[in-house]
Write a protein that holds these residues in place. Structure first.
Motif, PDB file in Angstrom:
ATOM      1  N   PHE A 149       0.831  -1.205   0.000  1.00 30.43           N
ATOM      2  CA  PHE A 149       0.000   0.000   0.000  1.00 30.43           C
ATOM      3  C   PHE A 149       0.868   1.258   0.000  1.00 30.43           C
ATOM      4  O   PHE A 149       0.619   2.206  -0.752  1.00 30.43           O
ATOM      5  CB  PHE A 149      -0.920  -0.010   1.220  1.00 30.43           C
ATOM      6  N   ARG A 150       1.915   1.250   0.826  1.00 33.08           N
ATOM      7  CA  ARG A 150       2.827   2.407   0.888  1.00 33.08           C
ATOM      8  C   ARG A 150       3.513   2.618  -0.452  1.00 33.08           C
ATOM      9  O   ARG A 150       3.669   3.760  -0.916  1.00 33.08           O
ATOM     10  CB  ARG A 150       3.874   2.167   1.976  1.00 33.08           C
ATOM     11  N   LEU A 151       3.921   1.539  -1.100  1.00 34.38           N
ATOM     12  CA  LEU A 151       4.552   1.669  -2.413  1.00 34.38           C
ATOM     13  C   LEU A 151       3.572   2.229  -3.437  1.00 34.38           C
ATOM     14  O   LEU A 151       3.963   2.983  -4.332  1.00 34.38           O
ATOM     15  CB  LEU A 151       5.079   0.310  -2.889  1.00 34.38           C
ATOM     16  N   GLY A 152       2.308   1.854  -3.309  1.00 30.58           N
ATOM     17  CA  GLY A 152       1.296   2.403  -4.206  1.00 30.58           C
ATOM     18  C   GLY A 152       1.212   3.918  -4.083  1.00 30.58           C
ATOM     19  O   GLY A 152       1.114   4.635  -5.082  1.00 30.58           O
ATOM     20  N   VAL A 153       1.265   4.402  -2.848  1.00 31.62           N
ATOM     21  CA  VAL A 153       1.251   5.843  -2.618  1.00 31.62           C
ATOM     22  C   VAL A 153       2.516   6.477  -3.191  1.00 31.62           C
ATOM     23  O   VAL A 153       2.462   7.521  -3.856  1.00 31.62           O
ATOM     24  CB  VAL A 153       1.140   6.147  -1.109  1.00 31.62           C
ATOM     25  N   VAL A 154       3.651   5.841  -2.953  1.00 24.43           N
ATOM     26  CA  VAL A 154       4.933   6.365  -3.453  1.00 24.43           C
ATOM     27  C   VAL A 154       4.933   6.426  -4.979  1.00 24.43           C
ATOM     28  O   VAL A 154       5.320   7.441  -5.583  1.00 24.43           O
ATOM     29  CB  VAL A 154       6.103   5.485  -2.957  1.00 24.43           C
ATOM     30  N   PHE A 155       4.498   5.348  -5.631  1.00 23.90           N
ATOM     31  CA  PHE A 155       4.481   5.309  -7.097  1.00 23.90           C
ATOM     32  C   PHE A 155       3.542   6.379  -7.661  1.00 23.90           C
ATOM     33  O   PHE A 155       3.854   7.023  -8.667  1.00 23.90           O
ATOM     34  CB  PHE A 155       4.033   3.929  -7.583  1.00 23.90           C
ATOM     35  N   ALA A 156       2.390   6.556  -7.018  1.00 26.27           N
ATOM     36  CA  ALA A 156       1.420   7.535  -7.502  1.00 26.27           C
ATOM     37  C   ALA A 156       1.962   8.957  -7.381  1.00 26.27           C
ATOM     38  O   ALA A 156       1.850   9.760  -8.316  1.00 26.27           O
ATOM     39  CB  ALA A 156       0.109   7.400  -6.730  1.00 26.27           C
ATOM     40  N   ILE A 157       2.568   9.270  -6.240  1.00 25.56           N
ATOM     41  CA  ILE A 157       3.113  10.617  -6.050  1.00 25.56           C
ATOM     42  C   ILE A 157       4.300  10.842  -6.982  1.00 25.56           C
ATOM     43  O   ILE A 157       4.436  11.918  -7.584  1.00 25.56           O
ATOM     44  CB  ILE A 157       3.531  10.831  -4.583  1.00 25.56           C
ATOM     45  N   PHE A 158       5.156   9.826  -7.119  1.00 34.25           N
ATOM     46  CA  PHE A 158       6.290   9.956  -8.046  1.00 34.25           C
ATOM     47  C   PHE A 158       5.779  10.189  -9.469  1.00 34.25           C
ATOM     48  O   PHE A 158       6.319  11.036 -10.202  1.00 34.25           O
ATOM     49  CB  PHE A 158       7.152   8.694  -8.005  1.00 34.25           C
ATOM     50  N   GLY A 159       4.737   9.449  -9.867  1.00 28.12           N
ATOM     51  CA  GLY A 159       4.175   9.629 -11.193  1.00 28.12           C
ATOM     52  C   GLY A 159       3.624  11.021 -11.392  1.00 28.12           C
ATOM     53  O   GLY A 159       3.752  11.605 -12.474  1.00 28.12           O
ATOM     54  N   PHE A 160       3.011  11.576 -10.352  1.00 30.18           N
ATOM     55  CA  PHE A 160       2.476  12.934 -10.423  1.00 30.18           C
ATOM     56  C   PHE A 160       3.599  13.954 -10.590  1.00 30.18           C
ATOM     57  O   PHE A 160       3.520  14.851 -11.433  1.00 30.18           O
ATOM     58  CB  PHE A 160       1.674  13.236  -9.156  1.00 30.18           C
ATOM     59  N   ILE A 161       4.673  13.798  -9.810  1.00 29.36           N
ATOM     60  CA  ILE A 161       5.815  14.718  -9.908  1.00 29.36           C
ATOM     61  C   ILE A 161       6.462  14.608 -11.287  1.00 29.36           C
ATOM     62  O   ILE A 161       6.793  15.618 -11.919  1.00 29.36           O
ATOM     63  CB  ILE A 161       6.855  14.413  -8.800  1.00 29.36           C
TER      64      ILE A 161
ATOM     65  N   LEU B 150      12.763   6.193 -10.123  1.00 29.93           N
ATOM     66  CA  LEU B 150      11.706   5.429  -9.460  1.00 29.93           C
ATOM     67  C   LEU B 150      12.301   4.270  -8.673  1.00 29.93           C
ATOM     68  O   LEU B 150      11.928   4.028  -7.516  1.00 29.93           O
ATOM     69  CB  LEU B 150      10.700   4.909 -10.488  1.00 29.93           C
ATOM     70  N   VAL B 151      13.225   3.541  -9.285  1.00 26.95           N
ATOM     71  CA  VAL B 151      13.899   2.428  -8.614  1.00 26.95           C
ATOM     72  C   VAL B 151      14.697   2.936  -7.411  1.00 26.95           C
ATOM     73  O   VAL B 151      14.672   2.327  -6.332  1.00 26.95           O
ATOM     74  CB  VAL B 151      14.820   1.689  -9.604  1.00 26.95           C
ATOM     75  N   ASP B 152      15.396   4.047  -7.608  1.00 29.33           N
ATOM     76  CA  ASP B 152      16.211   4.608  -6.523  1.00 29.33           C
ATOM     77  C   ASP B 152      15.343   5.000  -5.332  1.00 29.33           C
ATOM     78  O   ASP B 152      15.635   4.656  -4.180  1.00 29.33           O
ATOM     79  CB  ASP B 152      16.980   5.823  -7.044  1.00 29.33           C
ATOM     80  N   VAL B 153      14.253   5.722  -5.602  1.00 26.73           N
ATOM     81  CA  VAL B 153      13.361   6.153  -4.522  1.00 26.73           C
ATOM     82  C   VAL B 153      12.728   4.943  -3.838  1.00 26.73           C
ATOM     83  O   VAL B 153      12.606   4.902  -2.607  1.00 26.73           O
ATOM     84  CB  VAL B 153      12.271   7.095  -5.071  1.00 26.73           C
ATOM     85  N   THR B 154      12.325   3.948  -4.635  1.00 29.34           N
ATOM     86  CA  THR B 154      11.752   2.727  -4.054  1.00 29.34           C
ATOM     87  C   THR B 154      12.742   2.055  -3.120  1.00 29.34           C
ATOM     88  O   THR B 154      12.383   1.614  -2.019  1.00 29.34           O
ATOM     89  CB  THR B 154      11.345   1.746  -5.165  1.00 29.34           C
ATOM     90  N   PHE B 155      14.006   1.986  -3.550  1.00 27.71           N
ATOM     91  CA  PHE B 155      15.036   1.388  -2.689  1.00 27.71           C
ATOM     92  C   PHE B 155      15.210   2.186  -1.406  1.00 27.71           C
ATOM     93  O   PHE B 155      15.405   1.607  -0.325  1.00 27.71           O
ATOM     94  CB  PHE B 155      16.365   1.302  -3.438  1.00 27.71           C
ATOM     95  N   MET B 156      15.126   3.508  -1.514  1.00 30.34           N
ATOM     96  CA  MET B 156      15.309   4.347  -0.328  1.00 30.34           C
ATOM     97  C   MET B 156      14.225   4.103   0.707  1.00 30.34           C
ATOM     98  O   MET B 156      14.440   4.328   1.907  1.00 30.34           O
ATOM     99  CB  MET B 156      15.344   5.821  -0.743  1.00 30.34           C
ATOM    100  N   PHE B 157      13.047   3.634   0.269  1.00 36.11           N
ATOM    101  CA  PHE B 157      11.987   3.289   1.210  1.00 36.11           C
ATOM    102  C   PHE B 157      12.194   1.889   1.807  1.00 36.11           C
ATOM    103  O   PHE B 157      11.397   1.451   2.631  1.00 36.11           O
ATOM    104  CB  PHE B 157      10.621   3.372   0.539  1.00 36.11           C
TER     105      PHE B 157
ATOM    106  N   SER C  14      17.560  12.195  -6.237  1.00 34.24           N
ATOM    107  CA  SER C  14      16.766  11.153  -5.583  1.00 34.24           C
ATOM    108  C   SER C  14      16.329  11.593  -4.193  1.00 34.24           C
ATOM    109  O   SER C  14      15.200  11.313  -3.769  1.00 34.24           O
ATOM    110  CB  SER C  14      17.572   9.849  -5.502  1.00 34.24           C
ATOM    111  N   ASN C  15      17.226  12.259  -3.475  1.00 32.78           N
ATOM    112  CA  ASN C  15      16.862  12.775  -2.148  1.00 32.78           C
ATOM    113  C   ASN C  15      15.738  13.794  -2.249  1.00 32.78           C
ATOM    114  O   ASN C  15      14.852  13.837  -1.385  1.00 32.78           O
ATOM    115  CB  ASN C  15      18.082  13.406  -1.479  1.00 32.78           C
ATOM    116  N   TRP C  16      15.765  14.625  -3.316  1.00 30.46           N
ATOM    117  CA  TRP C  16      14.692  15.597  -3.516  1.00 30.46           C
ATOM    118  C   TRP C  16      13.363  14.891  -3.793  1.00 30.46           C
ATOM    119  O   TRP C  16      12.315  15.267  -3.245  1.00 30.46           O
ATOM    120  CB  TRP C  16      15.043  16.523  -4.682  1.00 30.46           C
TER     121      TRP C  16
END
Length: 219
Positions: free
Chosen positions: A5-17, A50-57, A142-144
């Motif tokens: 569920f958290r990844l779903g939120v992350v992917f959606a927000i990343f897609g929006f940005i 996307l992969v980098d941010v996912t790994f950071m989570f 990626s940090n941003w």
């Protein structure tokens, strides 16, 4: 389930940005259409971050240690996400080509199976590289992205909207897993409409199980 569920939120927000960034790029470029090379370069950059941010989570931000249960889940989710994007691009290109033939006009081919596969393999290779050397995942961009996702997630209205998207993302992943298990057991997989996969319920232009990605690239 909570992490999916958290990844779903992350992917959606990343897609929006990324949608905003891509719109800015298109505005700077003007009306000129993207070439296939430009399209895949931008796609590789998008998948990398996307992969980098996912790994950071998947790491504990306090000490930088990897949360391996999360890592396994994230790897599986990324694989299914990229395969879904591949299938969407293939179907979308077939639809555009068919539409061009019906209107008696030539349409450029924006989809290349080999290049698409290479881009996905490179994205997954980056994920493995980050696992081997976590320090490589740290960079200003990626940090941003990571900080922006957290800030948007904590925003009352937008955060709620993206959490709804995250819920449907989680449901989509569960359906993919169920279909995969059914295929392994020899049971015909069923689509979201309740019919067998490949039935007339799936039109050529239908995005199907990947409708959780509301912010597609503007090509």
């Amino acid at each position: 389930m909570n992490f999916i569920f958290r990844l779903g939120v992350v992917f959606a927000i990343f897609g929006f940005i990324w949608w905003i960034i891509n719109a800015g790029i298109n505005l700077l470029r003007g009306a000129a259409p993207k070439s296939q090379v430009e399209t895949y370069i931008l796609k590789l950059i998008r998948y990398f971050f996307l992969v980098d941010v996912t790994f950071m989570f998947c790491i504990y931000q306090e000490d930088g240690l990897i949360n391996y249960p999360r890592l396994v889940v994230a790897g599986g989710v990324l694989l299914m996400y990229f395969l879904g994007k591949y299938q969407n691009a293939e179907v979308r290109n077939a639809f555009v080509q068919l539409q061009g033939r019906l209107m008696n006009r030539g349409v450029g081919d924006t989809f290349n199976k080999r290049t698409e596969g290479i881009v996905i393999l490179l994205a997954l290779a980056f994920f493995v590289l980050f696992v081997v050397e976590p320090s490589l995942s740290q960079n200003p961009v990626s940090n941003w992205f990571y900080d922006s996702i957290l800030n948007i997630e904590d925003t009352p209205i937008f955060g709620f909207i993206f959490k709804v998207v995250g819920f449907f993302f989680m449901v989509s992943i569960i359906l993919k897993l169920v279909n995969g298990i059914q295929m392994l057991l020899g049971v015909p997989a069923r689509n979201n409409s309740g019919g067998p996969q490949g039935s007339n319920h799936n039109s050529l232009g239908n995005k199907g199980e990947d409708e959780f990605d509301d912010y597609e690239e503007v090509e």
